[in-house]
Design a protein around this motif. Structure first.
Motif, PDB file in Angstrom:
ATOM      1  N   THR A 295     -13.305   7.193 -27.086  1.00  0.00           N
ATOM      2  CA  THR A 295     -12.407   6.365 -27.898  1.00  0.00           C
ATOM      3  C   THR A 295     -10.954   6.657 -27.554  1.00  0.00           C
ATOM      4  OG1 THR A 295     -14.004   6.314 -29.727  1.00  0.00           O
ATOM      5  CG2 THR A 295     -11.723   5.774 -30.267  1.00  0.00           C
ATOM      6  N   GLY A 296     -10.637   7.952 -27.401  1.00  0.00           N
ATOM      7  CA  GLY A 296      -9.273   8.342 -27.051  1.00  0.00           C
ATOM      8  C   GLY A 296      -8.822   7.745 -25.731  1.00  0.00           C
ATOM      9  N   LEU A 297      -9.695   7.799 -24.740  1.00  0.00           N
ATOM     10  CA  LEU A 297      -9.367   7.221 -23.428  1.00  0.00           C
ATOM     11  C   LEU A 297      -9.117   5.721 -23.543  1.00  0.00           C
ATOM     12  CD1 LEU A 297     -11.955   9.096 -21.160  1.00  0.00           C
ATOM     13  CD2 LEU A 297      -9.458   9.297 -21.023  1.00  0.00           C
ATOM     14  N   CYS A 298      -9.969   5.041 -24.301  1.00  0.00           N
ATOM     15  CA  CYS A 298      -9.823   3.585 -24.466  1.00  0.00           C
ATOM     16  C   CYS A 298      -8.536   3.237 -25.204  1.00  0.00           C
ATOM     17  CB  CYS A 298     -11.024   3.011 -25.202  1.00  0.00           C
ATOM     18  SG  CYS A 298     -12.570   3.072 -24.248  1.00  0.00           S
ATOM     19  N   LYS A 299      -8.213   3.990 -26.248  1.00  0.00           N
ATOM     20  CA  LYS A 299      -7.009   3.696 -27.024  1.00  0.00           C
ATOM     21  C   LYS A 299      -5.740   3.989 -26.236  1.00  0.00           C
ATOM     22  CE  LYS A 299      -8.716   3.802 -31.731  1.00  0.00           C
ATOM     23  NZ  LYS A 299      -8.528   4.316 -33.101  1.00  0.00           N
ATOM     24  N   GLU A 300      -5.826   4.887 -25.279  1.00  0.00           N
ATOM     25  CA  GLU A 300      -4.669   5.167 -24.425  1.00  0.00           C
ATOM     26  C   GLU A 300      -4.589   4.197 -23.244  1.00  0.00           C
ATOM     27  OE1 GLU A 300      -4.421   9.270 -23.269  1.00  0.00           O
ATOM     28  OE2 GLU A 300      -4.362   9.990 -25.336  1.00  0.00           O
ATOM     29  N   GLY A 301      -5.503   3.218 -23.222  1.00  0.00           N
ATOM     30  CA  GLY A 301      -5.480   2.211 -22.176  1.00  0.00           C
ATOM     31  C   GLY A 301      -5.994   2.695 -20.833  1.00  0.00           C
ATOM     32  N   ARG A 302      -6.706   3.795 -20.827  1.00  0.00           N
ATOM     33  CA  ARG A 302      -7.221   4.380 -19.582  1.00  0.00           C
ATOM     34  C   ARG A 302      -8.666   3.924 -19.377  1.00  0.00           C
ATOM     35  NH1 ARG A 302      -5.249  10.479 -20.884  1.00  0.00           N
ATOM     36  NH2 ARG A 302      -6.522  10.998 -19.048  1.00  0.00           N
ATOM     37  N   THR A 303      -8.811   2.613 -19.230  1.00  0.00           N
ATOM     38  CA  THR A 303     -10.153   2.019 -19.213  1.00  0.00           C
ATOM     39  C   THR A 303     -10.975   2.454 -18.010  1.00  0.00           C
ATOM     40  OG1 THR A 303      -9.193   0.110 -20.350  1.00  0.00           O
ATOM     41  CG2 THR A 303     -11.418  -0.152 -19.470  1.00  0.00           C
TER      42      THR A 303
END
Length: 577
Positions: free
Chosen positions: A243-251
């Motif tokens: 979730t953290g990676l996704c929210k930081e835009g690091r898809t």
């Protein structure tokens, strides 16, 4: 009175003499409520209480209607007052009724009243269930009252009530929610020394706090440390990092992280897949999103209602409303019942586009499927007010009201309160004007919501003007309205105006209550003036404006115990030795 803060803030190392000078701030107060300083947990043992209390058990006045809803605030207030009266007379309340009353106050967001119920139960010799304590601890943490929650757990331990990791997890979660990651880690070490081993929920709270405060890279380092110390996080912990990676835009990194989970001994479930799906959909990466959906079907990770909601909301966000309705059809065929959460993104997009006719059809369809509107529905419709379509928005609310089980008074009060809480105060004011012209009479609670919302939206002057207009229109504000403005001003870091409001209360003859004085202390503390907050808190306690229980809660909440006012003050010294 606002000058008090400026005049007093340079005080260094206040001692008893300094405190006496500051007390001039309160010297002109014509009314200071006399509160029982015995409130809180009694100092005698529970067994002694039970043996000394009466065996007479009484029932409380009914505050719930036949459908299970609370009749009115007056009815639940009467139940609380009767409870206090009977306990003072030495009688025991019915345990199940008192517990239900505590739960209802929590659900209404009135934590102080829930605490009072707990106090009365313990004082009368009724031993609350461990679940009741845990519920109150959890609710206190959610409301940001972690200091009180810690105090409550300490009292549980003192009286020999069972505590477990469920209870302590609420405290860890509460500390994490307030951004106190370091304190959470210290608390964790304390638990280990007591022989309690943190579980996956504990680790998840810590990891979530870490990525929110310091970023997902730091959260990953923390996970490595947890594993090195013998901790055993589960898939949920890895979901938090994803979730953290996704929210930081690091898809791209999120996709790689997702694919590498089996190497760590974990296989993605539908929750894990939904996290990645949401990121792909919101970026409009439809091809990859549908490939992931196909993969979920092949690997027996069948789409859940959350999966369909993600698809509907992202399609609506990108303006693909027709496709969103197609997904809704597929969702129904798959056996899932749409909810307000499913429809809200479509309604929000249509309202934003000003497509009133389509909003009407969507709401009709939603209500025909018995999907009851929620806070986000109100917020979505309120967007119409920004385009000047106030009458259209009101018409939608009137239609929803007619199809609901609530009275129009309760429904419109809820709408206004919701919009103000969600930061839509401008729309709330426009709608309130329209509602008033149609016969709605705003009560004290409605105005409290509006006043607080204006302050939080950075419009304190407007809130004060409305407060004055209430009096001019023969709607006399009550102390709750005053407290609402003070709370909003304190949260907006306008303690100067909050103190001005307090002075206005005094001049107009309003009787401040314990909440009023609590807000003064909290406002000063939020300004970072901890020494001053400690001095004022001690003064209020000596004048019996605050109960011992409230003082202890504020001391823990804002870590005031180390300040001189609590080292040298006569009454406080006795309290904290």
């Amino acid at each position: 009175m606002a000058a008090f803060l400026l005049a007093a803030s340079p005080i260094k190392n206040p001692c008893v003499e300094n405190t006496r000078e500051v007390s001039g701030f309160f010297s002109h107060i014509p009314y200071v409520p006399t509160l029982s300083l015995n409130k809180g947990f009694p100092t005698v043992s529970v067994s002694a209480q039970i043996s000394s209390s009466s065996n007479s058990v009484y029932t409380l006045p009914k505050w719930r209607a036949g459908n299970g809803y609370i009749k009115s605030e007056e009815s639940i207030n009467n139940a609380l007052l009767y409870l206090e009266y009977m306990v003072e007379k030495g009688h025991k309340p019915d345990k199940s009724q008192a517990t239900r009353l505590l739960y209802d106050w929590c659900r209404l967001g009135k934590l102080q009243n829930a605490i009072r119920v707990m106090e009365m139960m313990v004082r009368s010799g009724v031993k609350p269930d461990p679940n009741t304590y845990t519920y109150l601890v959890n609710h206190s943490c959610k409301r940001g009252k972690v200091g009180y929650a810690i105090q409550l757990v300490e009292k549980m331990e003192e009286y020999g009530y069972p505590t477990n990791m469920v209870t302590y997890n609420s405290l860890v979660k509460g500390l994490c929610m307030r951004g106190n990651l370091n304190k959470s880690l210290q608390f964790l070490d304390r638990l280990r020394k007591r022989g309690l081993e943190p579980d996956a929920f504990t680790y998840s709270s810590l990891l979530e706090a870490a990525y929110k405060k310091e970023g997902v890279d730091e959260a990953m380092k923390l996970l490595d440390e947890i594993i090195a110390k013998g901790g055993k996080p589960n898939l949920f912990s890895y979901n938090i990092l994803l979730t953290g990676l996704c929210k930081e835009g690091r898809t791209e990194e999120a996709i790689s992280f997702f694919r590498n989970l089996p190497e760590k001994g974990f296989y993605p479930d539908v929750v894990t897949s939904n996290i990645l799906l949401r990121a792909l959909c919101w970026e409009g990466r439809w091809k990859e999103a549908y490939e992931l959906l196909a993969e979920m079907d092949d690997e027996d990770r069948s789409p859940s209602i959350v999966t369909y909601t993600i698809l509907v909301s992202s399609l609506a966000f990108h303006g693909l409303v027709d496709h969103a309705f197609e997904v809704l059809e597929e969702m129904t065929k798959a056996g899932f019942k749409p909810t307000a959460r499913t429809y809200n993104p479509i309604i929000a997009h249509l309202c934003k586009e000003g497509k009133v006719d389509k909003v009407t059809k969507c709401l009709d369809r939603m209500m025909s499927e018995k999907c009851h509107p929620d806070d986000r529905t109100y917020k979505a419709i309120a967007v119409l007010c920004e385009d000047g379509k106030v009458s259209e928005a009101f018409s939608f609310f009137q239609s929803l009201c007619n199809k609901s089980d609530y009275s129009s008074q309760d429904f419109y009060r809820t709408v206004i309160a919701t919009l103000c809480r969600k930061g839509n105060t401008y729309a709330a004011m426009k709608l309130l004007n329209e509602m008033t012209r149609s016969g709605f009479v705003a009560d004290s609670r409605t105005y409290s919501s509006l006043l607080r919302g204006l302050c939080l939206d950075g419009m304190p002057d407007a809130a004060i003007e409305i407060f004055k207009l209430m009096e001019e229109n023969d709607v006399r504000p009550d102390v709750d309205n005053c407290n609402a403005i003070m709370l909003g001003l304190c949260k907006s870091h306008r303690i100067d105006l909050s103190l001005d409001m307090f002075q206005m209360m005094m001049e107009k003859g309003y009787k401040p209550n314990e909440m009023t004085y609590t807000l003064i202390v909290e406002g000063i503390a939020l300004e970072g003036e901890m020494e001053l907050a400690a001095v004022v808190l001690e003064e209020l306690y000596e004048r019996k404006a605050l109960s011992k229980n409230t003082v202890e809660m504020l001391v823990m909440q804002y870590d005031l115990e180390s300040f001189p006012a609590f080292q040298y003050g006569t009454s406080s010294k006795g309290m904290y030795q």
